[in-house]
Write a protein that holds these residues in place. Structure first.
Motif, mmCIF file in Angstrom:
data_model
loop_
_atom_site.group_PDB
_atom_site.id
_atom_site.type_symbol
_atom_site.label_atom_id
_atom_site.label_comp_id
_atom_site.label_asym_id
_atom_site.label_seq_id
_atom_site.Cartn_x
_atom_site.Cartn_y
_atom_site.Cartn_z
ATOM 1 N N GLY A 179 -7.603 68.220 47.732
ATOM 2 C CA GLY A 179 -7.979 68.354 46.329
ATOM 3 C C GLY A 179 -8.685 67.098 45.834
ATOM 4 N N THR A 180 -8.931 67.053 44.531
ATOM 5 C CA THR A 180 -9.627 65.916 43.937
ATOM 6 C C THR A 180 -8.816 65.353 42.779
ATOM 7 N N THR A 181 -9.134 64.117 42.434
ATOM 8 C CA THR A 181 -8.492 63.468 41.292
ATOM 9 C C THR A 181 -9.528 63.247 40.205
ATOM 10 N N GLY A 182 -9.067 62.953 39.007
ATOM 11 C CA GLY A 182 -9.994 62.765 37.897
ATOM 12 C C GLY A 182 -9.430 61.863 36.827
ATOM 13 N N TYR A 183 -8.990 60.682 37.217
ATOM 14 C CA TYR A 183 -8.436 59.741 36.250
ATOM 15 C C TYR A 183 -9.565 58.995 35.539
ATOM 16 N N PRO A 184 -9.333 58.555 34.315
ATOM 17 C CA PRO A 184 -10.398 57.890 33.551
ATOM 18 C C PRO A 184 -10.692 56.498 34.098
ATOM 19 N N ASN A 185 -11.846 55.969 33.715
ATOM 20 C CA ASN A 185 -12.121 54.574 34.041
ATOM 21 C C ASN A 185 -11.586 53.696 32.913
ATOM 22 N N LEU A 186 -11.309 52.448 33.237
ATOM 23 C CA LEU A 186 -10.793 51.519 32.245
ATOM 24 C C LEU A 186 -11.896 51.196 31.241
ATOM 25 N N ASP A 187 -11.563 51.294 29.978
ATOM 26 C CA ASP A 187 -12.535 51.046 28.917
ATOM 27 C C ASP A 187 -11.890 50.126 27.885
ATOM 28 N N GLY A 188 -12.531 49.003 27.610
ATOM 29 C CA GLY A 188 -11.985 48.086 26.611
ATOM 30 C C GLY A 188 -10.937 47.162 27.200
ATOM 31 N N ARG A 189 -10.017 46.752 26.358
ATOM 32 C CA ARG A 189 -8.976 45.814 26.772
ATOM 33 C C ARG A 189 -7.616 46.490 26.705
ATOM 34 N N GLY A 190 -6.804 46.232 27.730
ATOM 35 C CA GLY A 190 -5.471 46.809 27.766
ATOM 36 C C GLY A 190 -4.437 45.762 28.131
ATOM 37 N N ARG A 191 -3.190 46.176 28.104
ATOM 38 C CA ARG A 191 -2.091 45.276 28.450
ATOM 39 C C ARG A 191 -1.037 46.063 29.214
ATOM 40 N N ALA A 192 -0.403 45.400 30.168
ATOM 41 C CA ALA A 192 0.647 46.031 30.961
ATOM 42 C C ALA A 192 1.598 44.950 31.428
ATOM 43 N N ASP A 193 2.741 45.371 31.936
ATOM 44 C CA ASP A 193 3.654 44.399 32.551
ATOM 45 C C ASP A 193 3.083 43.914 33.879
ATOM 46 N N VAL A 194 2.519 44.861 34.648
ATOM 47 C CA VAL A 194 1.950 44.541 35.954
ATOM 48 C C VAL A 194 0.622 45.273 36.105
ATOM 49 N N ALA A 195 -0.406 44.559 36.563
ATOM 50 C CA ALA A 195 -1.679 45.182 36.925
ATOM 51 C C ALA A 195 -1.748 45.245 38.442
ATOM 52 N N VAL A 196 -1.982 46.434 38.976
ATOM 53 C CA VAL A 196 -2.102 46.625 40.427
ATOM 54 C C VAL A 196 -3.556 46.947 40.734
ATOM 55 N N ILE A 197 -4.175 46.130 41.567
ATOM 56 C CA ILE A 197 -5.578 46.314 41.938
ATOM 57 C C ILE A 197 -5.625 47.007 43.296
ATOM 58 N N GLY A 198 -6.174 48.215 43.308
ATOM 59 C CA GLY A 198 -6.266 48.977 44.549
ATOM 60 C C GLY A 198 -5.416 50.228 44.497
ATOM 61 N N GLY A 199 -6.053 51.389 44.610
ATOM 62 C CA GLY A 199 -5.337 52.658 44.544
ATOM 63 C C GLY A 199 -5.156 53.305 45.901
ATOM 64 N N GLY A 200 -5.054 52.492 46.953
ATOM 65 C CA GLY A 200 -4.709 53.020 48.263
ATOM 66 C C GLY A 200 -3.203 53.136 48.399
ATOM 67 N N ALA A 201 -2.739 53.269 49.643
ATOM 68 C CA ALA A 201 -1.303 53.489 49.864
ATOM 69 C C ALA A 201 -0.469 52.330 49.334
ATOM 70 N N ALA A 202 -0.849 51.088 49.658
ATOM 71 C CA ALA A 202 -0.040 49.938 49.231
ATOM 72 C C ALA A 202 -0.012 49.809 47.714
#
Length: 513
Positions: A12-35
């Motif tokens: 199947g396919t995915t369809g998540y939005p792209n990041l737009d503007g400024r956001g905040r989180a407890d943790v930012a994870v770079i990379g949407g592979g398995a790890a």
């Protein structure tokens, strides 16, 4: 035959939005592979708000030969780790892998995802007498590490062996599954847990501070207390980490066979071939057989010939007369054969950075370990006993192994230099490419099927290494850190953040005409 990975084509396919503007989180994870996905999920399950950012689509990288296999028996891992890092490190690795296998099964059940998970026997075999000493070394190291490997003289099930083998090791009750289906289910659960997933959001810089800020190529950003870099080759890491990592590529074929002829276990050969075989459910009458092997250094060329050898082996050994899918995969390995998972640097002020890489093709279990170890580190809970074996800071505490990779050279590919530059360009046939010197500039030249020549700089913008041509997939590959580019120079895969530059010499030639 399609040049796409079976896993992503069938998931199947995915369809998540792209990041737009400024956001905040407890943790930012770079990379949407398995790890990245496993780490984000384990963190989100503790109540952390996670922002996961992927340059392309999540789980697209889940296409390697090791993807979808969870096993404590991993080629020659235990003997190699023992030789370089010691028996204690090998024991830590084996214990961690055993627990990771079970965590995959737990996650599939918890998420209620039908990812074709099956319990299978994992085999490591020697195809001939010449490879038997290597197999015996691995058996001794595996037993020393606590792996319940059993030695036998054949592989397969029942009276009919799958391969002719001089000897084999095997471990029962390992698992295989559809990696894309499991990882996309994890991504969906991230949203349920209150975290965010962003696609087509390539991170190009990480500013270390309080908080840390990650910024994408579009100028959007996320501020977070912690940043996890799970991108294969880290965009930010110590010099020791950069020196220790090298890209490894492998080729894969897959096609349907009658279910009664399909291999029932997971098989890997020692020796030069390194061939790996497993199957996956398709329908009641057929199973998909996947064959991987022909590992090579990025940019070294001859990929079309390697695919031909892999297809011939698959036809002769597992009856895969015609493959429906063929694709390639890339991963990174370290000089001590252990993944790099943990805090990226012990330097004060940079302790918000964490990395996960170096799975050497065994990303299914390494990703689970990344999720567990990094989550424990961020939470400040009691670390697992094997944490130190995977910690990136270990590279700063020990001398480099003898014969270890010394890091990238600026120019690895041999250049085609001929007395007449135009003769060198005219020698490139339609559908082929080569690195040539034009006016003293290294140029990546490709001639399309219509005969039109496309030429860009052959220097990777990441660190200036000379790319090489992949004649099967029609791409340019960097041998130093694994960046990949289209024939027109467009960026396909990092760590480079920019495309190949226009060829100045070619532009001058065109202007002169």
């Amino acid at each position: 035959m399609t040049d796409e990975a079976y896993w992503t084509m069938s998931g199947g396919t995915t369809g998540y939005p792209n990041l737009d503007g400024r956001g905040r989180a407890d943790v930012a994870v770079i990379g949407g592979g398995a790890a990245g996905l496993w780490t984000a999920w384990e963190l989100a399950r503790t109540g952390r708000r996670v922002a996961l950012l992927e340059a392309g689509r999540v789980a697209e990288a889940a296409k390697g030969g090791g993807a979808g296999r969870g096993s404590v028996l991993q080629a020659l891992a235990h003997s190699r780790i023992t030789d370089v890092a010691g028996a204690e490190a090998a024991r830590s690795y084996a214990e961690a892998q055993t627990q990771a296998v079970e965590r995959i099964a737990q996650a599939a059940e918890l998420l209620g995802v039908d990812c074709g998970l099956e319990r299978r026997t994992a085999y490591l075999y020697a195809a001939d007498e010449h490879s038997l000493p290597t197999l015996h070394e691995e058996l001794a190291a595996a037993h020393g590490a606590g792996v319940p490997a059993v030695y036998g003289t054949g592989v397969g099930t029942g009276a009919r062996p799958l391969f002719a083998a001089a000897g084999a090791l095997y471990v029962d009750e390992q698992i295989q599954f559809h990696p894309y289906q499991l990882l996309t289910a994890i991504a969906q659960d991230l949203l349920r847990l209150g975290s965010a997933v962003y696609e087509h959001s390539r991170v190009v810089t990480v500013d270390v501070g309080d908080p840390c800020v990650v910024m994408t190529d579009s100028g959007a950003s996320v501020a977070a207390e912690h940043v996890v870099v799970a991108t294969g080759y880290p965009i930010t890491a110590s010099d020791a980490v950069r020196r220790a990592l090298r890209p490894r590529r492998e080729l894969l074929l897959a096609g349907a066979v009658p279910a009664e002829r399909a291999p029932q276990g997971m098989y890997a050969a020692v020796g030069e071939s390194g061939m790996s075989v497993r199957s996956a459910p398709l329908d009641g009458e057929r199973r998909l057989v996947m064959v991987s092997g022909e590992r090579y250094e990025a940019g070294s060329g001859g990929v079309r010939e390697r695919f031909a050898r892999l297809a011939a082996w698959a036809a002769a050994n597992v009856g895969l007369g015609e493959a429906e899918y063929r694709w390639s995969a890339q991963d990174y390995e370290t000089d001590d054969h252990l993944p790099l998972i943990g805090r990226a640097s012990a330097t004060p002020g940079r302790q918000c950075l964490w990395i996960a890489t170096g799975s050497a093709g065994w990303d299914a279990t390494a990703a689970v370990l990344a999720g567990r170890l990094i989550t424990a580190g961020i939470r400040g809970t009691r670390p697992a006993p094997w944490t130190a074996a995977f910690a990136p800071e270990r590279l700063d505490r020990r001398p480099r192994p003898e014969g270890a990779w010394s890091g990238p050279a600026r120019s690895v590919v041999r250049h085609r230099i001929e007395p007449d530059e135009r003769d060198a360009l005219d020698a490139i046939r339609p559908g082929d490419g080569a690195v040539v010197d034009v006016g003293g500039e290294h140029c990546a030249a490709f001639r399309d099927d219509s005969g039109l020549l496309h030429m860009v700089s052959a220097l990777c913008p990441h660190s200036g290494c000379t790319v090489g041509f992949n004649d099967a997939e029609k791409t340019w590959e960097c041998p130093c850190h694994g960046s990949r580019f289209a024939t027109d120079g467009a960026l396909l895969q990092g760590p480079a953040a920019e495309p190949l530059a226009p060829a100045r010499a070619y532009l001058a030639m065109a202007a002169a005409e």
